[in-house]
Design an enzyme around this catalytic site. Structure first.
Site, PDB file in Angstrom:
ATOM      1  N   THR B  72      28.061 -22.017 -50.857  1.00 29.81           N
ATOM      2  CA  THR B  72      29.060 -20.978 -50.572  1.00 29.81           C
ATOM      3  C   THR B  72      30.329 -21.582 -49.997  1.00 29.81           C
ATOM      4  O   THR B  72      31.441 -21.230 -50.410  1.00 29.81           O
ATOM      5  CB  THR B  72      28.454 -19.952 -49.603  1.00 29.81           C
ATOM      6  N   THR B 237      31.966 -31.651 -36.645  1.00 30.08           N
ATOM      7  CA  THR B 237      30.978 -32.715 -36.547  1.00 30.08           C
ATOM      8  C   THR B 237      30.074 -32.656 -37.767  1.00 30.08           C
ATOM      9  O   THR B 237      29.562 -31.599 -38.115  1.00 30.08           O
ATOM     10  CB  THR B 237      30.149 -32.531 -35.263  1.00 30.08           C
ATOM     11  N   CYS B 325      17.516  -2.517 -55.265  1.00 25.64           N
ATOM     12  CA  CYS B 325      16.622  -2.295 -54.141  1.00 25.64           C
ATOM     13  C   CYS B 325      16.147  -3.576 -53.491  1.00 25.64           C
ATOM     14  O   CYS B 325      15.494  -3.548 -52.466  1.00 25.64           O
ATOM     15  CB  CYS B 325      15.447  -1.427 -54.554  1.00 25.64           C
TER      16      CYS B 325
END
Ligand SMILES: Cc1ncc(COP(=O)(O)O)c(C=O)c1O
Ligand SMILES: Cc1ncc(COP(=O)(O)O)c(C=O)c1O
Lengths: 134, 393, 393, 134
Positions: B72, B237, B325
């Site tokens: 992502t 970091t 769902c």
């Protein structure tokens, strides 16, 4: 934040072993709600004897909650008078199931709605009959 | 109870060799690669080794690899970073309509600013036509992003052809290879791409690590400002255990690519064939042949995905579904919609994502377990009843 | 050779309990919290438990915690996320001049767009005056960000007072608590802040994990678009081992806060007193009393930081320095500059960051090792020669 | 990307044991470059005998590379003729040290510069003397 929901044991039990699945050929009332495009669809069938729901059956297309809700609603309605059955609310259903995940609450709405719709169908058929016989 | 895990697209276990490689970087070798003392040296060397391992998987230069926190972040950095850096040149993006949300929503975010985006559609198999990309490119286009393969439906895109179109038009081309890397050969030079995202967790490496490869010279505005780690492309970091794990996972994936692909393809085809033969009204999603070795995805008519998942879970079988769902989005899969799957069919989606530890016995267990579940749910389904009444079956 | 690690600000080792807690989430319990099967359940429960542990450390609600990849991402998300979400209300930011680069550079990035920023200065101890913050706030200010404590010089800010000013002015207040969390009590309600960043790696948790706490109702535009993980505030598969590790580290930090602070403070004061007594022309940086328990930072006149570090490294002592030569930035520490330290003095900065495993013997070893190194480097230094000639010493 | 640099063994050896540290009281030439504000400062002292650098000393304020460079330059220059010493380049120094990290290359510049400045100082003093005596 709401963590992704988990089903209660009662929901899972009803989902795995749903009560009253099926159709009633000569039903006194039929109620259908939802549609497959929304991902949930329920059809409820009722038989009425002496003002009581002597039989309740359903068919459901939908998620685990939808199936469990249908099963629970059918069980709650079975044997009740019309008036009592009409008083079954969405909250009652969710409560009886030990709660439903937030994003599944609409399923409990559908269940009560489908039952009420079947009763309304029965009532309007009754009115028609009365009108004919009256 | 049997345990058959077929949800590797959601998560893979870390391989023992990978976990072993990571362990010292949690405890003894906990140094920060920016430190000037011996602990820093150790970390710095490990960081560089991981960079080489990841670069080797995709035929890139180690210096061009930026470590990030996952697929992502890699995608967001590519889409937003390239867009912002190029905003004086133009403000138009081209993406495909089957991109992962980390590309699609990143582009939509840019569209909330002064950017415009064009979503290129796909055919029923989820394939992008390079000519559609050509048609979508404008004079002010600053980035084209089309994934190497889609994890939900398995379709492998014609990446080299799309890259060639972008190159011809002089527009940088990014490809999200999160679902593809380690399973199909990917060489950034052969493909002719300018940026590529990969994630550790689909490679049996740890979650929390990913990499963005960017061709030297392609300008990027960092998403995470801070220190000058990663040559100024990403502050913070470094996640040393995660990066070391990703490096090891990439090395193993490169080494075993052919044999992994072969093994997975055999299992996949056994599953597809078996289910298609035993379950009526079942449709394969994605491309029938140009597909990821690990992906077997279907639509089961008349029933809904989550209820299948729950029954399978009771049998010890873990899978996933793109049905509304199973997600909190309350919307079905945008990928299936893009492939022109009607919404009621999309509800019945089911995805088996195969992994290295799966066996033919696992597949046979699914072939035995799923048909009765489908039958049972269909018996409950008003849609199936209608279909039967209307003369189907 | 002795090994005395005094660079905990750069990196901490993961505690054994933390590593143990993480381990299963790499291998057996590798599930994705979004999955609907049992492996998903396990991950989901672990994620929620970690959220509670981290929330407890700062007196927050678990639902208000967003897990991210580290302190840098937490700060970038706060600064950019709040700014972008509020951009129709205003476009002015207030930060202090001693912020970590992940706040400062994030604000500077916003200033490349249609935002303006005001840097509030500090006194010679690195302290922000709340009245300066009041003066900097404008009608169009959408965020004030002042750190809870500075890791480089140790100064602890008057966070509650600054937060009160921001609240009075109706402006959201973010505090970067990366250097402070786990070492001084932090309760978001008592402090009256609206957002807080913390990182795992300063808590003896793993690198690669951090958290942003945001008060319910404060709007944030996500930095990482993608799935709807973290309630839509941050996309991407959750770094489960990292998050579980951070959760455990936060729990231990909360449990042991007082005893840790006491132990570290004693060591710190022994080091400060010892060095001040034995090395002439040594200056303490940061506030003499209102400072982090683990921070002992100095300026050594006439010599340069890196050369001290290298000699100390040869003695097995690991420390760091804000000198230009220890960073690739080729610029000295902006924090020391903000404290009005002249550049030639800033070159001689040295930072001892103490940790849980340090002992009085470690401190004594430093007290024995550093003075001869300083003396040796001074003997080489033309600046020291000049100083002596001009009658110093 | 350039990973943060590490010093070669030769650099570390010269840093730990720098040759020719000190001042020459009666130096024939002195060269000073850099300043403490930039973080590096070097002063070179030379003695010249018969056109050769018979002694070279330095004082340096700076990082490890700056100190190693100073030491190496002093050693390279020692005993060389003026002309030879003037030909010592920045690259020579870095090479003799087994290379320097990219971001430390400026240190090698400083070392050669300081030496050359000391020689120039010597040469201009020589010119002065010649002018006086000539
Ligand atoms: C194609 C693709 N891109 C990006 C991502 C996002 O990766 P991550 O969840 O590791 O951030 C995924 C995740 O499954 C993916 O399938
Ligand atoms: C005060 C402060 N904020 C933020 C950060 C950035 O944290 P990370 O490097 O974990 O991203 C640091 C790092 O040392 C810090 O000291």
């Amino acid at each position: 934040m709401v963590e992704i929901a988990q089903y209660s044991d009662t929901v899972m039990e009803h989902f795995m072993n749903p009560r009253n699945v099926g159709e009633i050929e000569d039903a006194d009332g039929v109620g259908e709600v939802g549609n497959p495009v929304c991902g949930d669809m329920m059809t409820f069938y009722i038989k009425v004897d002496d003002g009581r729901l002597s039989d309740v059956k359903f068919k459901t297309f939908g998620c685990g909650a939808a199936i469990a809700v249908s099963s629970m609603v059918s069980e709650m309605a079975m044997g009740k008078t019309i008036d009592e059955a009409l008083k079954i609310t969405r909250e009652d259903v969710a409560d009886q199931l030990g709660g439903l995940p937030k994003q599944k609450m609409h399923c409990s709405n559908l269940g009560a709605d489908a039952l009420h719709k079947a009763i309304q169908d029965y009532q309007s058929k009754q009115k028609e009959k009365e009108a004919q016989h009256g | 109870m049997a345990e058959v895990y077929l949800d590797h697209y959601a998560a893979t276990p870390v391989l023992a060799e990978v976990a072993d490689a990571m362990r010292p970087y949690l405890t003894e070798d906990f140094g920060n690669p920016s430190s000037l003392h011996q602990r820093g040296d150790t970390a710095r060397e490990a960081l560089y080794a991981a960079r080489e391992q990841v670069a080797a998987l995709i035929g890139a230069q180690p210096e061009e690899i930026t470590f990030v926190s996952g697929g992502t972040e890699a995608n967001n950095t590519a889409v937003k970073g390239v867009s912002w850096a190029a905003r004086r040149k133009g403000n138009h993006l081209v993406v495909s309509s089957v991109e992962h949300f980390s590309v699609l929503n990143a582009a939509r975010t840019m569209a909330k600013f002064d950017f415009e985006m064009t979503e290129v559609g796909v055919d029923d198999y989820g394939m992008v036509d390079p000519e559609d990309v050509r048609a979508a490119i404008r004079d002010d286009t600053v980035l084209v992003s089309v994934m190497a393969a889609n994890g939900e439906i398995g379709t492998v895109q014609r990446t080299a052809d799309i890259a060639a179109v972008a190159r011809e038009k002089g527009v940088p081309f990014h490809t999200d290879a999160v679902a593809a890397a380690g399973y199909i050969p990917l060489n950034v030079t052969d493909l002719g791409v300018d940026a590529m995202s990969i994630a550790s967790d689909l490679l049996y490496g740890p979650k929390g690590a990913g990499a963005l490869w960017v061709r030297k010279g392609l300008r990027l505005m960092p998403l995470l400002d801070g220190g000058i780690q990663e040559d100024g492309r990403r502050g913070g970091t470094e996640n040393m255990p995660g990066i070391v794990g990703m490096g090891k996972a990439a090395e193993l994936a490169a080494r075993d690519l052919a044999s992994r692909a072969e093994g997975l393809t055999a299992l996949r085809d056994r599953l597809i064939k078996g289910l298609m033969e035993t379950i009526p009204r079942l449709r394969l999603t994605g491309h029938p042949s140009t597909r990821l070795p690990w992906n077997a995805s279907f639509l089961v008519e008349f029933i809904e995905g989550e209820s299948m998942l729950l029954f399978l879970d009771q049998k010890g079988i873990s899978v996933s579904s793109g049905s509304a769902c199973t997600s909190r989005a309350l919307k079905g899969s945008h990928v299936l919609t893009a492939c022109d799957v009607p919404a009621e069919l999309a509800s019945g989606s089911i995805l088996f994502s195969l992994g290295l530890e799966n066996t033919p016995e696992d597949i046979d267990y699914v072939l035995e377990s799923l048909p009765p579940i489908v039958e049972r749910l269909r018996q409950m389904s008003p849609l199936y009843a209608k279909y039967l009444k209307e003369g189907g079956g």
